[in-house]
Enzyme design. Structure first.
Site, PDB file in Angstrom:
ATOM      1  N   TYR A 177      42.465  47.336  42.902  1.00 45.71           N
ATOM      2  CA  TYR A 177      43.395  46.111  43.005  1.00 45.71           C
ATOM      3  C   TYR A 177      44.195  46.120  44.211  1.00 45.71           C
ATOM      4  O   TYR A 177      44.549  46.962  45.168  1.00 45.71           O
ATOM      5  CB  TYR A 177      44.403  46.877  41.845  1.00 45.71           C
ATOM      6  N   GLU A 220      46.556  37.780  44.210  1.00 48.61           N
ATOM      7  CA  GLU A 220      45.752  39.479  43.941  1.00 48.61           C
ATOM      8  C   GLU A 220      44.743  38.579  43.628  1.00 48.61           C
ATOM      9  O   GLU A 220      43.771  38.217  43.238  1.00 48.61           O
ATOM     10  CB  GLU A 220      47.101  38.968  42.347  1.00 48.61           C
TER      11      GLU A 220
END
Ligand code: GDP
Ligand code: MN
Length: 384
Positions: A101, A189
Site C-alpha cells: 500500500y 493512492e
C-alpha cells in the site's frame, strides 16, 4: 474532484509510474477486442468513483472470450452499487507475488504532505488501520525538499521489506510525490502496489483526488459535467445545499445564511435550502440563486436576507429587482419573495426595492419581520 482509475493511470504513466497494459471500453464488443489484444490474460474492472470494487464484484477474471463478453454485458447492464456503468477497464492480468500500500495526502497534523506505506496492501487502509495499525508506516515530507530517499528507506527497513526492492520502491514513491505535488492532489493512492512474480512493481489500482480549488491551474485534467444541483451551484460560484423544508433562502455569507436558517426554525418554519451567494451577490448570484431555488418544487416562499458590509445594498437591490421582474415576465415566479436588506446604503436599496413592479416582492425592515412573513406565507400556501 475524484478521477476514474483509468484517468489516474494515464497520469501515472506520464509521471513514469508503471501501470498494467490496458484498454478503456464502452461496449461489450470493445471489451472482447481488448480481451483478445491481451491474449486472453485479462482483468475487467468497472470504472466507478468508489473503492472496494473487488469485494462488491466489480473486478472480474474471465477465463474465455465468451465469458469476457457475458461478464461485460452483465456489468454494463446492472447498476454497480446503484451506479450505471459506462466504462470498463480491461487490463493485462498480473501475476501477483505481493501487494503493498502506498499513498500521499496533505496529512492532518503537521502541515506537510504525508506518505503512508504498508507492506500489507490490497485491503482498504481503514480496515488495515483497525486490524493491524502497526503495519501502517508514515513519513512526513518537507515540501521544501520533497521525499528524501533515506527517509523512506528507513521506513522500508522498519516494515521488513526486502532490501532488493528498496531502490525501486523509493523511486516509485518519489514519482508519486512529484505527481501529487504537480497536480495539486488531495490524495494519490496505489492500493495494491503489486510486486509481480517476475519482480516488477506495478500500480494495479490508482486513486487520485485533485483539490477543486486548484482545478483552474490544470486545464490538462478532465472535467466532470456538474450533475446535482449542489454541483451546478458550485460551478456558478455559489454554495448550495438542498434541505427538506419549504422556505427558500438566499443570503450572503455562510454565517448569515446559517443564522437565517436558525431564525426560520425558531419561528416554526423549515428551510428548503442553504444558499450562500458570497461575493457573487453583486454579479449573477441573485439571478442564478433564485433559479436554483425555484427548481425545488417544495419551495412555497423565498426569503432573501442580505447584509451589505463590503457590498452596497443599492447594488444588490438592483440585482434583486432585475431578477424578480425577469422571472415574473418569464412566468417563472410562482412564489412570494421576501427581502430584508441591511447595511451600507440600505436606504437607497430599500427605495429601489419599493419601485419594483413585481407584486410578489415584499420588503421587511428587520430579519424578525422578514422571517415571520416568510413562515406565514409558507404555512398559508400549505393550507391551500
Ligand atoms: P478496489 O477493490 O476497487 O480497490 O480494486 P483493485 O483494483 O484494488 O482490485 C482489488 C483486488 O483485485 C486487488 O487487491 C487484487 O487482489 C485483485 N486484482 C486486481 N487486479 C489484479 C490482477 O491483475 N491480477 C490478480 N491476480 N489480481 C488482481
Ligand atoms: Mn484498490
Amino acid at each position: 474532484m475524484n478521477l476514474f482509475e483509468y484517468e489516474a493511470k494515464e497520469l501515472f504513466l506520464k509521471h513514469g509510474i508503471p501501470v498494467p497494459k490496458g484498454f478503456i471500453c464502452k461496449t461489450p464488443l470493445e471489451v472482447e477486442m481488448a480481451y483478445q489484444d491481451l491474449q486472453g490474460d485479462a482483468v475487467l474492472k468497472v470504472q466507478v468513483l468508489l473503492g472496494g470494487r473487488g469485494k462488491a464484484g466489480g473486478i472480474k477474471f474471465p477465463s474465455s472470450l465468451d465469458e469476457a463478453r457475458i461478464l461485460a454485458e452483465k456489468l454494463f447492464s446492472t447498476p454497480f452499487k446503484g451506479i450505471q456503468i459506462s466504462q470498463i477497464l480491461v487490463e493485462e492480468r498480473l501475476n501477483i507475488s505481493h501487494e503493498f500500500y502506498l499513498s500521499i495526502t496533505p496529512g492532518t497534523s503537521r502541515g506537510c504532505p504525508l506518505l503512508v506505506f504498508s507492506p500489507k496492501g490490497g485491503i482498504e487502509i481503514e480496515e488495515l488501520a483497525a486490524t493491524s495499525p502497526d503495519l501502517i508506516k508514515k513519513v512526513y515530507i518537507d515540501p521544501r525538499y520533497g521525499l528524501f530517499g533515506h527517509a523512506f528507506r528507513f521506513t522500508l527497513g522498519e516494515a521488513n521489506v526486502p532490501r532488493s526492492l528498496h531502490d525501486q520502491l523509493i523511486q516509485l514513491a518519489q514519482k508519486l510525490y512529484r505527481l501529487y505535488w504537480d497536480l495539486d492532489a488531495e490524495l494519490a493512492e496505489i492500493n495494491p502496489l503489486v510486486l509481480t512474480s517476475d519482480g516488477r512493481l506495478i500500480a494495479a489500482d490508482a486513486k487520485l483526488r485533485i483539490d477543486d480549488s486548484a482545478l483552474f491551474r490544470h486545464p490538462e485534467l478532465p472535467r466532470r459535467t456538474p450533475k446535482t444541483v449542489e454541483e451546478r451551484a458550485k460551478s456558478l460560484g455559489l454554495s448550495y445545499v438542498t434541505l427538506d423544508g419549504d422556505i427558500g433562502i438566499l443570503s450572503n455569507g455562510a454565517g448569515l445564511t446559517m443564522a437565517t436558517m436558525d431564525q426560520i426554525e425558531l419561528a416554526g418554519g423549515k428551510p428548503a435550502n442553504f444558499l450562500d451567494c458570497g461575493q457573487r451577490i453583486i454579479e449573477n448570484g441573485v439571478w442564478d440563486g433564485l433559479n436554483l431555488i425555484l427548481e425545488n418544487p417544495r419551495v412555497r416562499v423565498i426569503l432573501i436576507n442580505v447584509f451589505g458590509g463590503g457590498v452596497r445594498c443599492d447594488i444588490i437591490a438592483e440585482k434583486i429587482v432585475q431578477a424578480v421582474e425577469r422571472l415574473e415576465q418569464d412566468s417563472k415566479l410562482s412564489v412570494d419573495v421576501i427581502v430584508c436588506l441591511q447595511g451600507r446604503n440600505m436606504e437607497e436599496g430599500k427605495y429601489i426595492l419599493s419601485k419594483c413592479m413585481t407584486k410578489r416582492l415584499r420588503q421587511a425592515s428587520t430579519v424578525e419581520e422578514a422571517v415571520k412573513l416568510a413562515v406565514d406565507s409558507a404555512n398559508y400556501s400549505n393550507l391551500r
